[in-house]
Enzyme design. Sequence first.
Site, mmCIF file in Angstrom:
data_model
loop_
_atom_site.group_PDB
_atom_site.id
_atom_site.type_symbol
_atom_site.label_atom_id
_atom_site.label_comp_id
_atom_site.label_asym_id
_atom_site.label_seq_id
_atom_site.Cartn_x
_atom_site.Cartn_y
_atom_site.Cartn_z
ATOM 1 N N GLY A 14 1.004 -1.333 0.047
ATOM 2 C CA GLY A 14 0.002 -0.044 -0.155
ATOM 3 C C GLY A 14 0.792 1.241 -0.007
ATOM 4 O O GLY A 14 2.096 1.397 0.418
ATOM 5 N N GLY A 16 0.381 5.448 0.801
ATOM 6 C CA GLY A 16 -0.375 6.340 1.824
ATOM 7 C C GLY A 16 0.187 7.997 1.522
ATOM 8 O O GLY A 16 1.209 7.884 0.805
ATOM 9 N N GLY A 17 -0.275 8.790 2.275
ATOM 10 C CA GLY A 17 0.095 10.299 1.766
ATOM 11 C C GLY A 17 1.600 10.403 2.511
ATOM 12 O O GLY A 17 2.430 11.219 1.951
ATOM 13 N N MET A 18 1.887 9.648 3.404
ATOM 14 C CA MET A 18 3.028 9.844 4.136
ATOM 15 C C MET A 18 4.229 8.465 3.990
ATOM 16 O O MET A 18 5.238 8.609 4.584
ATOM 17 C CB MET A 18 2.943 9.973 5.571
ATOM 18 C CG MET A 18 2.284 11.349 5.780
ATOM 19 S SD MET A 18 1.943 11.664 7.486
ATOM 20 C CE MET A 18 0.200 11.445 7.820
ATOM 21 N N VAL A 21 4.257 0.969 2.088
ATOM 22 C CA VAL A 21 4.436 -0.477 2.616
ATOM 23 C C VAL A 21 4.623 -1.409 1.868
ATOM 24 O O VAL A 21 3.891 -1.550 0.803
ATOM 25 C CB VAL A 21 3.031 -0.640 3.571
ATOM 26 C CG1 VAL A 21 3.545 -1.948 4.303
ATOM 27 C CG2 VAL A 21 2.968 0.620 4.586
ATOM 28 N N LYS A 36 7.584 -0.531 6.144
ATOM 29 C CA LYS A 36 7.130 0.653 6.038
ATOM 30 C C LYS A 36 8.314 1.650 5.668
ATOM 31 O O LYS A 36 9.246 1.590 6.530
ATOM 32 C CB LYS A 36 6.301 1.087 7.239
ATOM 33 C CG LYS A 36 5.296 2.553 7.137
ATOM 34 C CD LYS A 36 4.917 2.923 8.045
ATOM 35 C CE LYS A 36 3.387 2.327 8.184
ATOM 36 N NZ LYS A 36 2.489 3.085 9.098
ATOM 37 N N ASP A 127 -7.593 6.797 14.098
ATOM 38 C CA ASP A 127 -7.671 6.505 12.909
ATOM 39 C C ASP A 127 -8.677 5.352 12.714
ATOM 40 O O ASP A 127 -8.450 4.480 11.770
ATOM 41 C CB ASP A 127 -6.517 6.573 12.035
ATOM 42 C CG ASP A 127 -6.752 6.739 10.617
ATOM 43 O OD1 ASP A 127 -7.806 7.533 10.317
ATOM 44 O OD2 ASP A 127 -5.737 6.863 9.986
#
Length: 187
Positions: A14, A16-18, A21, A36, A127
């Site tokens: 995956g 993400g914005g930051m 992974v 990560k 979250d």
Amino acid sequence: QTFSDTYEIKSVVGRGGMSTVYRAEHKRLHTRWAVKQVAKDQNFDFLAETNILKKLQHPMLPRIVNIFEDDLYIYIVEDFVEGDTLKDWLAEHRRADEKTGTAWFRSLCDVLQYLHSQKPHPIIYRDMKPENIMLQPDGTLKLIDFGIAREYKETAGGDTTYFGTRGYAAPEQYGTAQTDERTDIYS
């Protein structure tokens, strides 16, 4: 690609914005791990996630097993969690039967109670959403992605605000109030 001459990257799990992974395999042990990769140039404390998870032991939480870095990135190695996100499962099945849904709900309450009872500071996850809950092949759940989790400190008014996912985040995550255990329960 290999990280730290130890973890061979098998696929991207995956983005993400930051962070990104990866599913990786330990080259000598032949075990699977999630790696990560987080860019250092972001204005965010990514080691906070690691510092939280490394102290915890709960069957619904992944373990941190290694941390390393290079000039551009920090790499966090943790348990690779098999299965599908609850978001993907719900997209396919639409809903769970009452017995299954109740068992899942109790499991999530149990892990939140564990997080919220940590001493000296409760951990606020911040979250909770189907995308961050993994349904493993054996039917059990794991809570993943502690990227915005924080220790609750009464004196740190700005430490737990302005993060979360619209549609799941509690209203105080978009205001000026500090989030606490009630924020996770709302989500």
